[in-house]
Design an enzyme around this catalytic site. Structure first.
Site, PDB file in Angstrom:
ATOM      1  CG  HIS A   1      16.150 -83.919-112.638  1.00 26.45           C
ATOM      2  ND1 HIS A   1      15.179 -82.957-112.471  1.00 26.45           N
ATOM      3  CD2 HIS A   1      17.350 -83.279-112.521  1.00 26.45           C
ATOM      4  CE1 HIS A   1      15.778 -81.775-112.263  1.00 26.45           C
ATOM      5  NE2 HIS A   1      17.084 -81.948-112.285  1.00 26.45           N
TER       6      HIS A   1
HETATM    7 ZN   LIG Z   1      19.868 -79.443-109.865  1.00 23.58          ZN
END
Ligand SMILES: [Zn+2]
Length: 660
Positions: free
Chosen positions: A163
């Protein structure tokens, strides 16, 4: 700040690990599979408890030791990511921020808590070291494989990375471990073309962002998406988010619209999308962003992938890039599920076969998603054939083969005995109706042409009106009728155009057809009318026949009436007889306009079941629109047409002999 002057010298072979790491067992150095692990990465933790917990890696490590897999794998020393490496992906600000965590006071941690929470992060002094080691560990794993020291490496590292965007740590991730490692490999080794396969249940927004405009890195992600409402949210993880600039087509998102996806769904996506694209891309190195939060039991992911499922996916990827594979841990928050999945993957990279999976079928949701992704990706990849991914409905796949056989059988008979040939179809009609329009060789010479429109071979049609259906009997009825009809047409010296309006299953004329069942009949209606109109314009009207006879059978009657509506001004000059054969359930139809109807009433004949409800006294007004009515003591159209053939012959003969 530390490491300001660190250079790009990242050759781990000449570098000792910076701190002591406990190594339970050091196997011989001729092994081809390795691992990266250090308990130092537990220095990042939330004292109040958090899903992204140190136990995620300690449990995997313990299980590997318990199974003695560590004796079969080469230990790779870990070290922190250098600033120069991190800056290949991340901004200076991001680096500075992560470096600063190590100097945070208790008060600063408390004060910044809310800010980091909205980024789905927690930070503490131990964060810096763990984040740098996790990233450095994945770099070492990738370099060892890229340089050929090892064939496969499992990087058991945390915090995760996928992320983390170039300018923003987020979602439990600080550095984007896999993205940085990919750039370092491209900088320091001859390997340039890299596949990152991300099976974490979340979209790896940071990784896709890093390589979004870069054709040297193929990013493929399978993730829960839910219309952009599942973390990290937004349209970046959608199926049309395929990269940009020269990287267009090198980001592949397979976004699940709902939770609960399992092994059959993931394997289906691998077989139809992941592997075909990966083979075409031909990577020199494969890195798996291996989050295990799609595993059965993970409360965050709520999916159902089993350890065997992960093993099979690993096995498929193992065959790419000459076997050069790095598995880098990402998410995975059910400790047992993560551990068991990681073990299953470890077994496969050690060369063991995956556990067998039971026979399985992908869910409707997955099949639909994969089909839509295939349509999108077929713009960029030759290996993707969207048609082969089109969902098939159970009913259709069962009724598919038998009609095909019946049709082929009938066509063969007509060719062998009457030299009937296929009429070529153009453009959009080719797909659904190819081979289904045949004619006698004298189509363009004969003055009298019989056009027979039917759906022979559509067994569902027969089954609709009868409780039981004997296939052999249906087949013999069909062929007997065909023989009788041809004997008569041949004897009378007419030409025949035989049109099977039953479209091949799974095809449609309309390009953007939706497979919604309530739309289906409408589409078929349009397809069949389009075919008849095409045949009228290009063959029947041009054939030179002065007298034309229409015979419609079963569901083919409606499109025949549509044709009369569409081409009435030429049809009323040439068509001398219109015969409809309907069964028990269907109501015979008429042309739409009144003036067409009066013409139709003079030249039409309807054969129908003697039990048909429109023959009851109270319904008699509705049959006045038709010419001759011919009730037959049968229920199914194919039997009615057989029994009624003498009546049809007599009617047609009388019509043709009427003075013009
Ligand atoms: Zn994840």
């Amino acid at each position: 700040m530390a490491d300001n002057h660190e250079a790009m010298d990242v050759d781990a072979d000449r570098r000792a690990p910076q701190r002591s790491v406990s190594v339970p067992f050091q196997p011989p150095r001729d092994l081809t599979v390795g691992y990266v692990y250090s308990s130092e990465m537990t220095s990042h933790f939330n004292p109040r408890g958090h899903q992204e917990a140190p136990e995620r890696i300690t449990r995997i490590w313990q299980a590997i030791v318990d199974e003695r897999y560590n004796t079969k794998m080469q230990w790779l020393p870990i070290r922190p990511v250098t600033k120069a490496e991190a800056l290949l992906v991340h901004s200076q600000t991001t680096w500075d921020l992560i470096e600063a965590y190590q100097y945070m006071s208790e008060q600063q941690i408390v004060d910044s808590e809310a800010y980091y929470e909205q980024l789905s992060l927690y930070v503490m002094p131990g964060t810096t070291r763990a984040a740098r080691l996790s990233c450095g560990g994945v770099i070492e794993a990738c370099l060892a494989v890229a340089r050929g020291r090892l064939r496969k490496v499992f990087a058991i590292c945390r915090p995760p990375g996928h992320h983390a965007e170039p300018d923003q740590s987020m979602g439990f991730c600080f550095f984007n471990n896999v993205a940085v490692a990919t750039r370092v490999v491209q900088e320091l080794t001859p390997i340039k073309r890299i596949l990152i396969l991300d099976w974490d249940v979340h979209h790896g927004n940071g990784t896709q962002r890093t390589f979004n405009d870069d054709p040297s890195v193929l990013y493929i992600s399978l993730h829960r998406y839910e219309g952009g409402n599942f973390y990290p949210c937004g349209e970046f993880g959608g199926m049309t988010s395929c990269g940009e600039g020269s990287g267009l087509g090198f980001s592949v998102n397979i976004p699940w619209p709902e939770k609960g996806m399992g092994d059959p769904d993931y394997i289906h996506a691998f077989q139809r999308i992941v592997m075909p694209i990966a083979m075409e891309f031909a990577p020199e190195l494969v890195i798996i962003s291996a989050g295990f939060d799609a595993a059965l039991g993970d409360e965050l992911g709520e999916c159902k992938v089993s350890p065997a499922g992960y093993a099979h996916m690993t096995h498929m990827l193992s065959g790419l890039a000459g076997g050069r594979l790095v598995v880098a841990l990402e998410g995975g928050y059910n400790l047992n599920a993560t551990m068991n999945s990681a073990l299953a993957v470890t077994k496969v990279i050690l060369g063991e076969a995956p556990d067998p999976l039971p026979p399985m079928h992908a869910s409707e949701t997955a099949t639909e998603t994969v089909y839509l992704v295939a349509k999108e990706q077929s713009k960029y990849w030759k290996n993707i054939d969207a048609n082969s991914c089109e969902p098939r409905e159970e009913v259709e796949s069962i009724s598919f083969s038998i009609p095909e056989v019946l049709q082929a059988h009938r066509a063969h008979y007509l060719y062998k005995n009457y030299k009937m040939m296929q009429v070529p179809l153009l453009g959009f009609l080719q797909n659904p109706f190819a081979g289904q329009v045949i004619c006698t060789p004298d189509l363009f010479e004969n003055k009298t042409l019989v056009v027979l429109a039917h759906e022979f071979g559509n067994l569902r049609l027969e089954l609709e009106s009868a409780m039981t259906c004997d296939l052999n009997l249906e087949r013999s009825y069909l062929l007997d009728f065909t023989k009788e009809l041809m004997r008569w047409i041949n004897g009378e010296g007419y030409a025949l155009l035989d049109v099977n309006l039953y479209p091949k299953p799974f095809t449609s004329v309309s390009q953007n057809s939706k497979r919604l069942s309530n739309k289906k009949n409408l589409e078929r209606y349009d397809d069949t009318t389009a075919l008849l109109t095409y045949l009228w314009d290009n063959y029947i009207h041009l054939s030179g026949a002065k007298k034309v006879v229409f015979i419609g059978h079963g569901p083919a009657c409606q499109p025949l009436m549509n044709l009369i509506d569409a081409r009435f001004n030429s049809i009323n000059r040439y068509v001398k007889a219109v015969v409809q054969v309907v069964g028990f359930a269907k109501v015979p139809v008429t042309p739409k306009k009144d003036e067409f109807r009066s013409w139709y009433a003079k030249c039409s004949c309807v054969l129908l079941s003697a039990n048909h409800h429109i023959l009851r006294p109270e319904a008699l007004h509705s049959i006045k629109k038709h010419g001759v009515l011919c009730p037959i003591e049968e229920l199914q159209p194919v039997r009615i047409v057989m029994k009624g053939l003498p009546a049809i012959q007599a009617f047609i003969k009388a019509q043709l002999e009427k003075p013009i």
